[in-house]
Design an enzyme around this catalytic site. Structure first.
Site, PDB file in Angstrom:
ATOM      1  N   GLY A  62       0.808  -1.210   0.000  1.00  0.00           N
ATOM      2  CA  GLY A  62       0.000   0.000   0.000  1.00  0.00           C
ATOM      3  C   GLY A  62       0.843   1.263   0.000  1.00  0.00           C
ATOM      4  N   THR A  85      -1.360  -2.739  -3.531  1.00  0.00           N
ATOM      5  CA  THR A  85      -2.141  -3.667  -4.333  1.00  0.00           C
ATOM      6  C   THR A  85      -2.310  -3.124  -5.753  1.00  0.00           C
ATOM      7  OG1 THR A  85      -3.343  -4.490  -2.411  1.00  0.00           O
ATOM      8  CG2 THR A  85      -4.416  -4.757  -4.533  1.00  0.00           C
ATOM      9  N   GLY A 113      -9.028   2.935  -1.417  1.00  0.00           N
ATOM     10  CA  GLY A 113      -9.826   2.164  -2.381  1.00  0.00           C
ATOM     11  C   GLY A 113      -9.017   1.671  -3.573  1.00  0.00           C
ATOM     12  N   ASN A 181     -11.745  -1.404   1.849  1.00  0.00           N
ATOM     13  CA  ASN A 181     -12.215  -0.267   1.060  1.00  0.00           C
ATOM     14  C   ASN A 181     -12.684  -0.613  -0.351  1.00  0.00           C
ATOM     15  OD1 ASN A 181     -11.631   1.543   3.214  1.00  0.00           O
ATOM     16  ND2 ASN A 181      -9.466   1.296   2.702  1.00  0.00           N
ATOM     17  N   LYS A 221      -3.347 -12.610   2.280  1.00  0.00           N
ATOM     18  CA  LYS A 221      -3.401 -11.586   3.346  1.00  0.00           C
ATOM     19  C   LYS A 221      -4.819 -11.525   3.902  1.00  0.00           C
ATOM     20  CE  LYS A 221      -2.045  -6.822   4.326  1.00  0.00           C
ATOM     21  NZ  LYS A 221      -1.273  -5.684   3.821  1.00  0.00           N
ATOM     22  N   ASN A 250      -4.416  -7.141   7.588  1.00  0.00           N
ATOM     23  CA  ASN A 250      -4.739  -5.846   6.974  1.00  0.00           C
ATOM     24  C   ASN A 250      -5.246  -4.847   8.039  1.00  0.00           C
ATOM     25  OD1 ASN A 250      -5.324  -4.038   4.756  1.00  0.00           O
ATOM     26  ND2 ASN A 250      -5.443  -5.879   3.496  1.00  0.00           N
ATOM     27  N   THR A 251      -5.809  -3.750   7.565  1.00  0.00           N
ATOM     28  CA  THR A 251      -6.356  -2.735   8.493  1.00  0.00           C
ATOM     29  C   THR A 251      -7.701  -3.219   9.049  1.00  0.00           C
ATOM     30  OG1 THR A 251      -7.392  -1.662   6.602  1.00  0.00           O
ATOM     31  CG2 THR A 251      -5.255  -0.815   7.274  1.00  0.00           C
ATOM     32  N   GLY A 272      -1.914   1.018  12.578  1.00  0.00           N
ATOM     33  CA  GLY A 272      -1.043   1.619  13.584  1.00  0.00           C
ATOM     34  C   GLY A 272      -1.297   1.038  14.969  1.00  0.00           C
ATOM     35  N   GLY A 301       0.387  -2.517  13.563  1.00  0.00           N
ATOM     36  CA  GLY A 301       0.694  -1.788  14.790  1.00  0.00           C
ATOM     37  C   GLY A 301       2.121  -1.878  15.263  1.00  0.00           C
ATOM     38  N   TYR A 322       3.664  -0.497   7.954  1.00  0.00           N
ATOM     39  CA  TYR A 322       3.403   0.638   7.081  1.00  0.00           C
ATOM     40  C   TYR A 322       3.283   1.897   7.940  1.00  0.00           C
ATOM     41  CZ  TYR A 322       0.944   3.518   3.550  1.00  0.00           C
ATOM     42  OH  TYR A 322       0.575   4.513   2.684  1.00  0.00           O
TER      43      TYR A 322
HETATM   44  C1  LIG Z   1      -2.651   4.326   3.588  1.00  0.00           C
HETATM   45  C2  LIG Z   1      -2.637   2.826   3.577  1.00  0.00           C
HETATM   46  C3  LIG Z   1      -2.833   2.132   2.380  1.00  0.00           C
HETATM   47  C4  LIG Z   1      -2.814   0.738   2.369  1.00  0.00           C
HETATM   48  N1  LIG Z   1      -2.972   0.070   1.179  1.00  0.00           N
HETATM   49  C5  LIG Z   1      -2.908  -1.289   1.165  1.00  0.00           C
HETATM   50  C6  LIG Z   1      -2.995  -2.006  -0.050  1.00  0.00           C
HETATM   51  O1  LIG Z   1      -3.101  -1.436  -1.142  1.00  0.00           O
HETATM   52  N2  LIG Z   1      -2.955  -3.363   0.004  1.00  0.00           N
HETATM   53  C7  LIG Z   1      -2.796  -4.059   1.181  1.00  0.00           C
HETATM   54  O2  LIG Z   1      -2.745  -5.294   1.159  1.00  0.00           O
HETATM   55  N3  LIG Z   1      -2.696  -3.395   2.342  1.00  0.00           N
HETATM   56  C8  LIG Z   1      -2.729  -2.047   2.362  1.00  0.00           C
HETATM   57  N4  LIG Z   1      -2.613  -1.384   3.549  1.00  0.00           N
HETATM   58  C9  LIG Z   1      -2.488  -2.163   4.806  1.00  0.00           C
HETATM   59  C10 LIG Z   1      -1.041  -2.312   5.257  1.00  0.00           C
HETATM   60  O3  LIG Z   1      -0.304  -3.066   4.330  1.00  0.00           O
HETATM   61  C11 LIG Z   1      -0.997  -3.045   6.626  1.00  0.00           C
HETATM   62  O4  LIG Z   1      -1.501  -4.344   6.463  1.00  0.00           O
HETATM   63  C12 LIG Z   1      -1.815  -2.328   7.700  1.00  0.00           C
HETATM   64  O5  LIG Z   1      -1.711  -0.934   7.573  1.00  0.00           O
HETATM   65  C13 LIG Z   1      -1.408  -2.739   9.104  1.00  0.00           C
HETATM   66  O6  LIG Z   1      -0.045  -2.473   9.340  1.00  0.00           O
HETATM   67  P1  LIG Z   1       0.489  -1.118  10.069  1.00  0.00           P
HETATM   68  O7  LIG Z   1      -0.283  -0.980  11.362  1.00  0.00           O
HETATM   69  O8  LIG Z   1       1.941  -1.355  10.240  1.00  0.00           O
HETATM   70  O9  LIG Z   1       0.189  -0.011   9.135  1.00  0.00           O
HETATM   71  C14 LIG Z   1      -2.620   0.011   3.582  1.00  0.00           C
HETATM   72  C15 LIG Z   1      -2.424   0.721   4.775  1.00  0.00           C
HETATM   73  C16 LIG Z   1      -2.422   2.103   4.794  1.00  0.00           C
HETATM   74  C17 LIG Z   1      -2.204   2.833   6.103  1.00  0.00           C
END
Ligand SMILES: Cc1cc2nc3c(=O)[nH]c(=O)nc-3n(C[C@H](O)[C@H](O)[C@H](O)COP(=O)(O)O)c2cc1C
Length: 349
Positions: A62, A85, A113, A181, A221, A250-251, A272, A301, A322
């Site tokens: 992402g 993605t 999205g 999304n 995932k 994922n989120t 986060g 997180g 991320y």
């Molecule tokens: C702005 C943003 C965009 C993201 N886009 C994608 C994506 O396109 N595909 C995907 O599999 N996960 C996406 N994620 C999820 C992250 O890869 C990750 O799984 C998630 O944010 C949890 O990790 P973190 O707490 O370290 O951010 C996105 C996260 C964020 C914050």
């Protein structure tokens, strides 16, 4: 160094800061200034899915959806970077604003999205990267999805299209069925839907492996919002089909952990610090349900080295982040690698 950049970037809208941050990183890399941004950690090798990672710390999907910044990101010292993605056709994503920082929580809500330039552009970018042209020691994962207007009944076609396009270039491919999304996407995690989708992908892989002389590992995932029963059902399918690895996860669409925050009502996926507990319990349960031969990637997180260690203790073989990049910057990579090194030395000493 990142503290200064952060105080400037945090004055901007979150998505603009993201774009500017990546462009500046790229400029620094092109000018040879990247050593100012991060000290590349000493190797801490780990093998998973038949691949050799120079360290277990990866960049989550992402952040670089089109593979525009592969070399600049690889230069920061990640063991792996996962781009995407990506979807078959380009798409604009949701209307802006669609990304929000919750500073009090070290968190982000996004509803981008799957905004991306389409898989053909991603393939061109990967082909042009130094990592592919010259070679390098960073593992490259490519995360694939479906277009928003493709109904779930035809979703497999989108995944197969992307899979075939990225196959010759990816070290591993992630099947993303967990972004909140894209309406209906997460229904693809349901037992029968997941089985049908993965069977299609694995059949395609047989042919692609023969054609390209290489069997590319396929990871799935998953969402942190799965119930215990959903996790168990997904684990059955993933184990039966011998998936190469699982990324958890994922989120989240859950808002309990940020209740009362003025942005808690924004639609989208929360990432986060507030995600850490839930994502880690899903990881732990997945670990207990999957055959030991299937490695897990712990995501969600991670904001410190101790958080990365916690994911390993819960059963991860590798970690990714991320949101940690937004709040802590590239220095978090080395911090995680060093914490994991101490854990490993403690275990063997
Ligand atoms: C702005 C943003 C965009 C993201 N886009 C994608 C994506 O396109 N595909 C995907 O599999 N996960 C996406 N994620 C999820 C992250 O890869 C990750 O799984 C998630 O944010 C949890 O990790 P973190 O707490 O370290 O951010 C996105 C996260 C964020 C914050």
């Amino acid at each position: 160094m990142y503290g200064l950049a952060r105080s400037l970037l945090f004055r901007l809208d979150a998505e603009r800061a993201h774009d500017l941050g990546l462009k500046s990183l790229d400029l620094a890399w092109r000018s040879g200034l990247n050593p100012l941004l991060a000290t590349v950690p000493a190797p801490l090798p780990v093998d998973a899915f038949g691949l050799n990672f120079k360290n277990p710390v990866g960049m989550a999907a992402g952040l670089d959806k089109n593979g525009d910044y592969i070399d600049a990101l690889a230069a920061l010292g990640f063991g792996a970077i996962e781009i995407g993605t990506t979807t078959p056709r380009p798409q604009a994503g949701n209307p802006k604003p669609r990304m929000f920082r919750l500073r009090e929580h070290d968190a982000v809500i996004n509803r981008l999205g799957f905004n991306n330039d389409g898989v053909d552009v991603l393939v061109r970018n990967v082909e042009a990267s130094k990592l592919k042209r010259v070679g390098g020691d960073t593992v490259l994962g490519i995360n694939i999805g479906k277009n928003k207007d493709t109904p779930n009944e035809q979703a497999a076609q989108d995944y197969l299209h992307c899979f075939g396009r990225v196959y010759p270039l990816a070290d591993y491919v992630t099947v993303n069925v967990s972004s909140p999304n894209t309406a209906g996407l997460r229904e693809l995690q349901e037992e029968n839907a997941l089985k049908a989708l993965l069977e299609a992908v694995f059949n395609a892989r047989e042919k692609l492996a023969t054609r390209h002389g290489r069997r590319v590992p396929v990871l799935v995932k998953i969402a942190p919002d799965l119930s215990d029963d959903d996790i168990d059902a997904a684990a059955r399918v993933l184990g039966d089909l011998s998936v190469d690895g699982v990324i958890a996860g994922n989120t989240t669409v859950d808002r309990l952990s940020i209740e009362g925050h003025p942005l808690a009502g924004e639609a989208g996926g929360l990432s986060g610090r507030p995600l850490y507990g839930r994502a880690t319990s899903v990881l732990r349960r997945m670990r207990s349900r999957l055959p030991a031969s299937v490695p897990l990637v712990g995501v969600g997180g991670i904001l410190s080295g101790a958080d990365a260690v916690g994911k390993m203790t819960a059963g991860a073989a590798l970690v990714q982040f991320y949101t940690g990049m937004i709040y802590r910057g590239p220095g978090l990579i080395g911090e995680c690698v060093e914490a994991l090194r101490q854990r490993r030395e403690g275990a063997s000493g």
